[in-house]
Design a protein around this motif. Structure first.
Motif, PDB file in Angstrom:
ATOM      1  N   GLU A 397      10.386 -17.143  58.083  1.00  0.00           N
ATOM      2  CA  GLU A 397      11.508 -17.396  57.168  1.00  0.00           C
ATOM      3  C   GLU A 397      11.005 -17.949  55.836  1.00  0.00           C
ATOM      4  OE1 GLU A 397      15.934 -19.445  57.636  1.00  0.00           O
ATOM      5  OE2 GLU A 397      14.311 -19.955  59.000  1.00  0.00           O
ATOM      6  N   PHE A 398      10.100 -18.919  55.885  1.00  0.00           N
ATOM      7  CA  PHE A 398       9.555 -19.488  54.654  1.00  0.00           C
ATOM      8  C   PHE A 398       8.711 -18.463  53.892  1.00  0.00           C
ATOM      9  CE2 PHE A 398      10.499 -23.689  56.574  1.00  0.00           C
ATOM     10  CZ  PHE A 398      11.146 -24.260  55.485  1.00  0.00           C
ATOM     11  N   CYS A 399       8.009 -17.615  54.618  1.00  0.00           N
ATOM     12  CA  CYS A 399       7.246 -16.544  53.964  1.00  0.00           C
ATOM     13  C   CYS A 399       8.173 -15.624  53.183  1.00  0.00           C
ATOM     14  CB  CYS A 399       6.464 -15.741  55.005  1.00  0.00           C
ATOM     15  SG  CYS A 399       5.052 -16.591  55.724  1.00  0.00           S
ATOM     16  N   ASP A 400       9.307 -15.279  53.793  1.00  0.00           N
ATOM     17  CA  ASP A 400      10.240 -14.359  53.142  1.00  0.00           C
ATOM     18  C   ASP A 400      10.923 -15.008  51.945  1.00  0.00           C
ATOM     19  OD1 ASP A 400       9.547 -12.487  55.020  1.00  0.00           O
ATOM     20  OD2 ASP A 400      11.188 -12.994  56.384  1.00  0.00           O
ATOM     21  N   LEU A 401      11.203 -16.299  52.029  1.00  0.00           N
ATOM     22  CA  LEU A 401      11.752 -17.011  50.871  1.00  0.00           C
ATOM     23  C   LEU A 401      10.736 -17.040  49.734  1.00  0.00           C
ATOM     24  CD1 LEU A 401      13.596 -20.009  52.575  1.00  0.00           C
ATOM     25  CD2 LEU A 401      14.646 -18.100  51.339  1.00  0.00           C
ATOM     26  N   TYR A 402       9.458 -17.220  50.087  1.00  0.00           N
ATOM     27  CA  TYR A 402       8.416 -17.212  49.058  1.00  0.00           C
ATOM     28  C   TYR A 402       8.316 -15.825  48.415  1.00  0.00           C
ATOM     29  CZ  TYR A 402       3.882 -17.679  46.799  1.00  0.00           C
ATOM     30  OH  TYR A 402       2.872 -17.694  45.865  1.00  0.00           O
ATOM     31  N   LYS A 403       8.389 -14.772  49.262  1.00  0.00           N
ATOM     32  CA  LYS A 403       8.278 -13.407  48.735  1.00  0.00           C
ATOM     33  C   LYS A 403       9.482 -13.016  47.892  1.00  0.00           C
ATOM     34  CE  LYS A 403       7.146 -11.474  52.743  1.00  0.00           C
ATOM     35  NZ  LYS A 403       6.773 -10.425  53.729  1.00  0.00           N
ATOM     36  N   LEU A 404      10.620 -13.666  48.121  1.00  0.00           N
ATOM     37  CA  LEU A 404      11.799 -13.392  47.300  1.00  0.00           C
ATOM     38  C   LEU A 404      11.505 -13.687  45.830  1.00  0.00           C
ATOM     39  CD1 LEU A 404      14.835 -12.711  47.024  1.00  0.00           C
ATOM     40  CD2 LEU A 404      15.329 -15.100  47.577  1.00  0.00           C
ATOM     41  N   ARG A 405      10.610 -14.659  45.585  1.00  0.00           N
ATOM     42  CA  ARG A 405      10.252 -15.006  44.213  1.00  0.00           C
ATOM     43  C   ARG A 405       9.659 -13.817  43.469  1.00  0.00           C
ATOM     44  NH1 ARG A 405       6.053 -17.739  44.190  1.00  0.00           N
ATOM     45  NH2 ARG A 405       6.237 -18.882  42.215  1.00  0.00           N
ATOM     46  N   SER A 406       8.959 -12.949  44.195  1.00  0.00           N
ATOM     47  CA  SER A 406       8.292 -11.814  43.553  1.00  0.00           C
ATOM     48  C   SER A 406       9.273 -10.783  43.027  1.00  0.00           C
ATOM     49  CB  SER A 406       7.323 -11.151  44.534  1.00  0.00           C
ATOM     50  OG  SER A 406       8.032 -10.531  45.600  1.00  0.00           O
ATOM     51  N   THR A 407      10.530 -10.841  43.461  1.00  0.00           N
ATOM     52  CA  THR A 407      11.523  -9.877  42.978  1.00  0.00           C
ATOM     53  C   THR A 407      12.240 -10.364  41.721  1.00  0.00           C
ATOM     54  OG1 THR A 407      13.415 -10.767  44.240  1.00  0.00           O
ATOM     55  CG2 THR A 407      11.950  -9.226  45.384  1.00  0.00           C
ATOM     56  N   LEU A 408      12.117 -11.642  41.423  1.00  0.00           N
ATOM     57  CA  LEU A 408      12.864 -12.189  40.289  1.00  0.00           C
ATOM     58  C   LEU A 408      12.290 -11.664  38.976  1.00  0.00           C
ATOM     59  CD1 LEU A 408      13.275 -15.883  41.485  1.00  0.00           C
ATOM     60  CD2 LEU A 408      14.803 -13.929  41.843  1.00  0.00           C
ATOM     61  N   PRO A 409      13.140 -11.274  38.040  1.00  0.00           N
ATOM     62  CA  PRO A 409      12.656 -10.693  36.783  1.00  0.00           C
ATOM     63  C   PRO A 409      11.896 -11.702  35.934  1.00  0.00           C
ATOM     64  CG  PRO A 409      15.039 -11.042  36.712  1.00  0.00           C
ATOM     65  CD  PRO A 409      14.611 -11.323  38.112  1.00  0.00           C
ATOM     66  N   SER A 410      10.864 -11.236  35.283  1.00  0.00           N
ATOM     67  CA  SER A 410      10.077 -12.047  34.370  1.00  0.00           C
ATOM     68  C   SER A 410       9.434 -11.109  33.360  1.00  0.00           C
ATOM     69  CB  SER A 410       9.006 -12.837  35.126  1.00  0.00           C
ATOM     70  OG  SER A 410       8.055 -11.951  35.691  1.00  0.00           O
ATOM     71  N   GLU A 411       8.669 -11.664  32.461  1.00  0.00           N
ATOM     72  CA  GLU A 411       8.025 -10.842  31.442  1.00  0.00           C
ATOM     73  C   GLU A 411       7.092  -9.815  32.067  1.00  0.00           C
ATOM     74  OE1 GLU A 411       5.157 -11.440  27.493  1.00  0.00           O
ATOM     75  OE2 GLU A 411       6.104 -13.169  28.470  1.00  0.00           O
ATOM     76  N   ASN A 412       6.478 -10.175  33.188  1.00  0.00           N
ATOM     77  CA  ASN A 412       5.544  -9.268  33.865  1.00  0.00           C
ATOM     78  C   ASN A 412       6.154  -8.559  35.061  1.00  0.00           C
ATOM     79  OD1 ASN A 412       3.387 -10.023  32.104  1.00  0.00           O
ATOM     80  ND2 ASN A 412       3.091 -11.902  33.321  1.00  0.00           N
ATOM     81  N   ASN A 413       7.436  -8.758  35.291  1.00  0.00           N
ATOM     82  CA  ASN A 413       8.086  -8.133  36.442  1.00  0.00           C
ATOM     83  C   ASN A 413       9.439  -7.568  36.020  1.00  0.00           C
ATOM     84  OD1 ASN A 413       8.461  -7.348  39.148  1.00  0.00           O
ATOM     85  ND2 ASN A 413       9.576  -9.239  39.603  1.00  0.00           N
ATOM     86  N   THR A 414       9.408  -6.353  35.523  1.00  0.00           N
ATOM     87  CA  THR A 414      10.626  -5.674  35.089  1.00  0.00           C
ATOM     88  C   THR A 414      10.672  -4.294  35.713  1.00  0.00           C
ATOM     89  OG1 THR A 414       9.527  -4.779  33.121  1.00  0.00           O
ATOM     90  CG2 THR A 414      10.669  -6.898  32.878  1.00  0.00           C
ATOM     91  N   ASN A 415      11.829  -3.679  35.654  1.00  0.00           N
ATOM     92  CA  ASN A 415      11.983  -2.317  36.147  1.00  0.00           C
ATOM     93  C   ASN A 415      11.605  -1.351  35.026  1.00  0.00           C
ATOM     94  OD1 ASN A 415      12.992   0.236  37.056  1.00  0.00           O
ATOM     95  ND2 ASN A 415      14.399  -0.843  38.416  1.00  0.00           N
ATOM     96  N   GLU A 416      10.688  -0.447  35.312  1.00  0.00           N
ATOM     97  CA  GLU A 416      10.240   0.520  34.297  1.00  0.00           C
ATOM     98  C   GLU A 416      11.410   1.311  33.721  1.00  0.00           C
ATOM     99  OE1 GLU A 416       6.987   4.167  33.825  1.00  0.00           O
ATOM    100  OE2 GLU A 416       7.880   3.713  35.778  1.00  0.00           O
TER     101      GLU A 416
END
Length: 535
Positions: A397-416
């Protein structure tokens, strides 16, 4: 009435944590992962809205689910149109329905509220594990998530009947039984996949429970009545399936995948290991060397441990079967039948090509493992094993909550596709084409339908482009009113395609090293044929 105490408060916090985490993904994180896979439910709803009926005869459905997500999204589309907000709102409404169904199911298993709410919230978080699980359960509404929803409601209704397999139904039980028959009828309207992933395991588990109850002798009086009740469920589901086949004569390629056996040389035992795909639904498709003691390495390790626990526990639990309560026994049998049917379908038919087609099995496996953990906690002597199993679940559960962070938009994480939308807007382009996985349909929703990108496919041999009649309709490829410029978004794939597009283009926009946008002052199709053929 739920009492307000420390345990119930903790359960409610876990439930809300799961609901909030899934909502964060739906409203914020999902946009970074959004592609054509996420679009179908909303587009199917629009097809129904456009035609004024459940089935749009002009539309080429990838899969037709008349009693599914498109029905839920239909009023939302009518109000908000084919927009990204409509998509997220529809998925949030489904999340609420899914959450309530899970909670009701857990409560009907005779688990206290503290356990039921904790299981529900934990499952909502565990389903955030990978791109595949997020897409299946929170990105669109298709047979895998529907199978779980249908199962939870069906078990809730059956458990409310509280049938003792030895007497006739009283008035209250008959009401619940009638509602259950209606639910089975409507659910089976969705075709072969729901029969396999929900209906057969559900009815089969009830029948199998009685057959395995060796302590109770068979008698014509009681078992004859039970036979009629079972027959009623079979007829209800069968009627829904048959009526769909008769009155909604619409077969899709996707549905045929579940109904046809591949040639033996394509079976899973030769090409696609079932267990590997099961595990990657937890760990993700790791395609590179990862140091064990890195953050990603530890995430994979912990998720790998959870995946094997989920695989093995339902079979280890067979040793405890006779000590289970009746509802838990039936659900255990349901899972084992679902596992057998899914393994069969996955092994020798088309679903084997993708791990996400194990979605319904993964969800139900997680549910059973948590049910078993509660059973162990209550057993006393086996509590030490429950503590270990619960620790593994919480770790995941904690692993999945941590991985949820990787989906949040940022300057280096956008949809092409958002970047492509910006370029199209800057150039005043509103209508064009692309391959299905290169922006078609996804750009429509991400741009709130201000830009329409229709799906095309490319012939690998001669490079010719043709309409991709999959989640689309023929009129999309005709000349569009008030449109004098068309575009084609293509990655640097087939050189013959690139040459044909380049030779006839009025202008070319280089989006990046891999993707170009070709501009034309005319439609590239005439009567569904590529106009630059042979150039």
């Amino acid at each position: 009435m739920i009492k307000l105490n420390k345990k119930n408060i903790i359960g409610t916090i876990i439930l809300l944590s799961g609901l909030i985490s899934a909502s964060i993904y739906i409203f914020i994180g999902q946009r970074t992962e959004f592609n054509a896979d996420f679009t179908d439910t909303l587009i199917w709803a629009f097809a129904s809205s456009e035609s004024g009926s459940i089935v749009n005869p002009e539309y080429n459905y990838a899969y037709f689910l008349p009693f599914g997500g498109s029905l839920l999204m239909l009023p939302i589309v009518k109000v908000f149109g084919v927009t990204y907000f409509a998509h997220t709102l529809g998925m949030f409404v489904f999340l609420l329905i899914f959450t309530v169904s899970l909670l009701l199911f857990c409560l009907s298993m005779n688990f206290e509220y503290e356990y039921s709410s904790s299981i529900t919230g934990t499952l909502l978080i565990l389903l955030l594990a990978t791109h595949e699980t997020r897409m299946i359960f929170y990105g669109h509404i298709i047979h895998y998530s529907l199978a779980m929803l249908f199962s939870c409601i069906a078990f809730f209704l059956f458990n409310k009947i509280n049938y003792d397999f030895s007497s006739h139904l009283d008035k209250r039980q008959k009401i619940y039984y009638s509602i259950l028959l209606l639910w089975l009828f409507l659910s089976c309207f969705n075709g072969e996949s729901i029969l396999m992933l929900f209906f057969f395991p559900f009815v089969g588990s009830i029948i199998l429970y009685r057959m395995l109850d060796l302590k109770k002798a068979f008698s014509l009086k009681t078992d004859g009545y039970q036979f009629l009740l079972g027959l009623g469920m079979l007829l209800a589901g069968g009627a829904g399936y048959i009526i769909k086949k008769i009155f909604i004569k619409y077969d899709t390629n996707y549905e045929k995948f579940f109904a046809n056996i591949l040639p033996y040389d394509s079976w899973i035992f030769k090409h696609h290991p079932f267990l590997t795909n099961f595990v990657t639904m937890f760990t993700g498709n790791n395609d590179q060397l990862t140091p064990l003691m890195s953050v990603n390495g530890l995430l994979i390790l912990f998720e790998y441990l959870l995946a094997w626990a989920v695989i093995l526990i339902p079979f280890i639990a067979l040793f405890s079967y006779n000590k289970f309560s009746k509802p838990l026994r039936i659900f255990h049998l349901f899972y084992l039948l679902l596992f057998a049917l899914t393994f069969f379908i996955y092994s020798i038919s088309y679903p084997q090509v993708s791990n996400w087609r194990l979605g319904a099995l993964i969800g139900m496996a997680l549910l059973f493992v948590m049910f078993y953990s509660v059973y162990l906690l209550k057993s006393g002597t086996l509590m030490r094993f429950a503590v270990v199993l619960t620790a593994v679940i919480i770790m995941g559960e904690f692993c999945d909550l941590y991985k949820l962070r990787s989906t949040l938009p940022s300057e280096n994480n956008t949809n092409e596709f958002d970047g492509i939308i910006d370029v199209l807007n800057e150039n005043g382009l509103t209508y064009g084409y692309s391959t299905y996985w290169n922006g078609a349909c996804a750009i429509d929703i991400l741009s709130d339908s201000k830009i329409n990108v229709r799906p095309i496919e490319i012939n690998e041999e001669n490079g010719t482009i043709s309409p991709y009649l999959y989640n689309s309709k023929a009129s999309w490829y005709e000349d569009q009113q008030d449109t004098d410029r068309y575009f084609v978004i293509i990655r640097n794939d087939n050189p013959l395609t690139i040459k044909a597009l380049t030779d006839n283009a009025d202008n070319i926009i280089e989006y990046n090293d891999n993707t170009k946008i070709y501009l034309y002052d005319r439609n590239i199709f005439s009567n569904l044929e590529f106009v630059f053929r042979g150039n």
